[in-house]
Enzyme design. Structure first.
Site, short mmCIF file in Angstrom:
data_model
loop_
_atom_site.label_atom_id
_atom_site.label_comp_id
_atom_site.label_asym_id
_atom_site.label_seq_id
_atom_site.Cartn_x
_atom_site.Cartn_y
_atom_site.Cartn_z
N ASP A 13 0.82 -1.21 0.00
CA ASP A 13 0.00 0.00 0.00
C ASP A 13 0.86 1.27 0.00
O ASP A 13 0.33 2.36 0.17
CB ASP A 13 -0.95 0.01 1.20
CG ASP A 13 -0.24 -0.21 2.52
OD1 ASP A 13 1.01 -0.14 2.55
OD2 ASP A 13 -0.92 -0.45 3.55
N HIS A 59 1.86 5.38 10.84
CA HIS A 59 2.11 3.94 10.68
C HIS A 59 3.57 3.60 10.35
O HIS A 59 3.98 2.45 10.52
CB HIS A 59 1.22 3.36 9.58
CG HIS A 59 -0.24 3.37 9.88
ND1 HIS A 59 -0.76 2.81 11.02
CD2 HIS A 59 -1.29 3.88 9.18
CE1 HIS A 59 -2.07 2.97 11.02
NE2 HIS A 59 -2.42 3.62 9.92
N TYR A 97 -10.03 9.80 3.61
CA TYR A 97 -9.99 9.38 2.21
C TYR A 97 -11.22 9.79 1.40
O TYR A 97 -11.31 9.44 0.24
CB TYR A 97 -9.76 7.86 2.18
CG TYR A 97 -8.58 7.50 3.03
CD1 TYR A 97 -7.29 7.80 2.61
CD2 TYR A 97 -8.75 6.95 4.31
CE1 TYR A 97 -6.20 7.55 3.43
CE2 TYR A 97 -7.66 6.70 5.12
CZ TYR A 97 -6.39 6.99 4.67
OH TYR A 97 -5.30 6.76 5.48
#
Length: 526
Positions: free
Chosen positions: A145, A187, A349
């Protein structure tokens, strides 16, 4: 001639007293009434000047031009939408706006490994084949990703530089709230990209804050668990991490309520696992109950708040039913503690809702009311068909967070916090230098008419090259005078050299210019 009485008005700082000057009517004896001038003292109570917090905003215009690729949910273009809303609502007038520096590789390696940052700085879509083994090692490229796209490293430099500059401003007490909506990529790991995140600007900013602050609190209201930040500080009590997130079969799969830290960091990692359909009332209630206890027990001297917008209703990747008002209430609540705060973006998003949220939360930080009607701007059509700021919750989404589950989470966390033996302290020690020199970060305070010394990579002052010719007080800005001053400088240099030889009497060996140049070049390289 007369004795008058006057009423004075005063202005005080804080809740102080002020002195005033008054003008009044008096009487003149024995001739009868007359006009007199009198001076009086008045007491004035001034409003507390520190009532409104100073807010600084960090943005670079090119940050919204990067593109992860077709079909990828992460779209930096959302930052451009947010900035234009801030402009058209007029919020930029209420805060200090800064164009920050791009973070260097050296700054990034305070947390990330050298080989990982070196790879990020060199890989491009055109040379992917030469980095196949490293791409798999660092979790970047096809089948991940975290794709490789044009300007990848420049993108990380921009959002990381914004967070670092905000942290330095907070450290020096030059702002109360620093806002960087391009940051919050929580992350990224030490040697691995993850979840659309390449460089963990949050960890780097917290490391900068720790130079001045004994305890830093990290709060994460993104729908995904802030695993990269928690992992970085899992074994220390200098940083407490608190995350409110969806838990279960959901990325990244971490953040169980039982994950509470290790070693010196035991009980300093707080995780509140939630289920689908979380609404405003439940979210705000849980947040306030937990954060009130956190602030009481930990007493942080600085707060970093990650405001991921994917916890909003209608997000492409999210599954909560929280509106702008519920999300913003959490930001507003933390603001009431009056602790220096770095506010960052994160996930989100459905980009039209991301810009709505971060604009609204900027207004809350500024204490400014803004209307519900979206003002016209370059991206006005994105907000149709209603063109309103606030969102309505989805009435068909069921809140799967029952009262029993929420009470269990809150009570378990309160019990965990109750085991802490007061706020941890730090021994007095020398404060490490800023990642960037004070002059670099606050360059707007430098005298623009004066030449300032060049800096080395480490922030030190570069030695002047002896071949450099100066005029006057080391100033050679006037191009027309340069040839004359250069000749004059050569003559003066020769005269000074001759005088030095005469005064030395030959007792001390003279270093040749060539040897001196070699020494200076070696010193500069070192």
């Amino acid at each position: 001639q007369g004795l008058g009485s006057g009423l004075g008005l005063g202005l005080g700082l804080g809740l102080g007293l002020g002195l005033g000057l008054g003008l009044g009517l008096g009487s003149r004896a024995p001739a009868g009434p007359g006009l007199g001038f009198g001076f009086g003292l008045g007491l004035g109570f001034g409003a507390k000047m520190s009532g409104k917090q100073r807010v600084s905003y960090y943005y670079r215009g090119d940050v919204g031009h990067f593109y992860y690729g077709p079909g990828h949910p992460m779209k930096p273009h959302r930052l451009k939408l947010t900035h234009h809303l801030l402009l058209t609502y007029g919020l930029y007038r209420k805060m200090d706006v800064y164009r920050p520096h791009p973070a260097t590789a050296q700054e990034m390696t305070r947390f990330h490994s050298d080989d990982y940052i070196d790879f990020l700085s060199r890989v491009t879509p055109d040379n992917l084949k030469t980095f196949q083994s490293q791409m798999q090692k660092f979790n970047i490229g096809a089948f991940t990703d975290c794709p490789v796209f044009d300007g990848l490293f420049e993108f990380t430099q921009i959002y990381t530089g914004c967070s670092l500059d905000g942290a330095v401003k907070l450290n020096h007490g030059l702002t109360d709230v620093a806002v960087n909506w391009s940051g919050g990529l929580h992350h990224a790991k030490k040697s691995e990209a993850s979840g659309f995140c390449y460089v963990n600007d949050i960890v780097l900013a917290i490391l900068e804050l720790l130079k001045y602050h004994p305890r830093v609190l990290y709060v994460d209201i993104d729908i995904h668990h802030g695993d990269g930040v928690e992992e970085a500080f899992y074994c220390t009590d200098r940083v407490m991490t608190v995350s409110f997130h969806k838990f279960g079969e959901f990325f990244p799969g971490t953040g169980d309520i039982k994950d509470t830290g290790a070693k010196e960091g035991k009980y300093y990692s707080v995780n509140c696992p939630l289920q689908e359909g979380m609404d405003d009332e439940s979210f705000v209630q849980v947040f306030k109950r937990i954060m009130a206890k956190v602030m009481e027990m930990y007493r942080p001297t600085a707060v970093v708040l990650q405001c991921g917008a994917d916890s909003l209703t209608g997000d492409r990747l999210g599954c909560f039913n929280v509106t702008l008002r519920g999300h913003g209430a959490c930001v507003e609540y933390l603001k009431t503690f009056n602790v220096p705060m770095l506010v960052l973006g994160g996930g989100g998003y459905t980009i039209r809702n991301v810009s709505r949220l971060w604009t609204y939360e900027t207004s809350l930080l500024l204490g400014q009311d803004i209307g519900d009607a979206i003002p016209y701007n370059d991206y006005f059509e994105y907000y149709g068909p209603d063109f309103k700021l606030h969102l309505r919750p989805n009435p068909q989404m069921e809140n799967q967070n029952g009262r029993d589950h929420l009470d269990f989470c809150v009570n378990t966390i309160l019990q965990q916090l109750g085991t802490l033996q007061g706020a941890p302290s730090v021994q007095l020690q020398e404060v490490p230098p800023d990642l960037r020199s004070h002059d670099d970060v606050f360059g707007d305070t430098l005298d623009p008419d004066r030449r300032h010394p060049a800096r080395t990579k480490g922030g030190g002052e570069k030695a002047a090259d002896p071949r450099e010719l100066y005029a006057g007080d080391k100033d050679q800005d006037e191009s027309e005078a340069a040839p004359k001053e250069a000749a004059k400088g050569k003559d003066e240099s020769k005269a000074a050299e001759a005088n030095a030889k005469e005064e030395g009497g030959g007792s001390q060996a003279q270093t040749t210019q060539e040897e001196q140049l070699k020494k200076d070049e070696a010193s500069a390289e070192a």
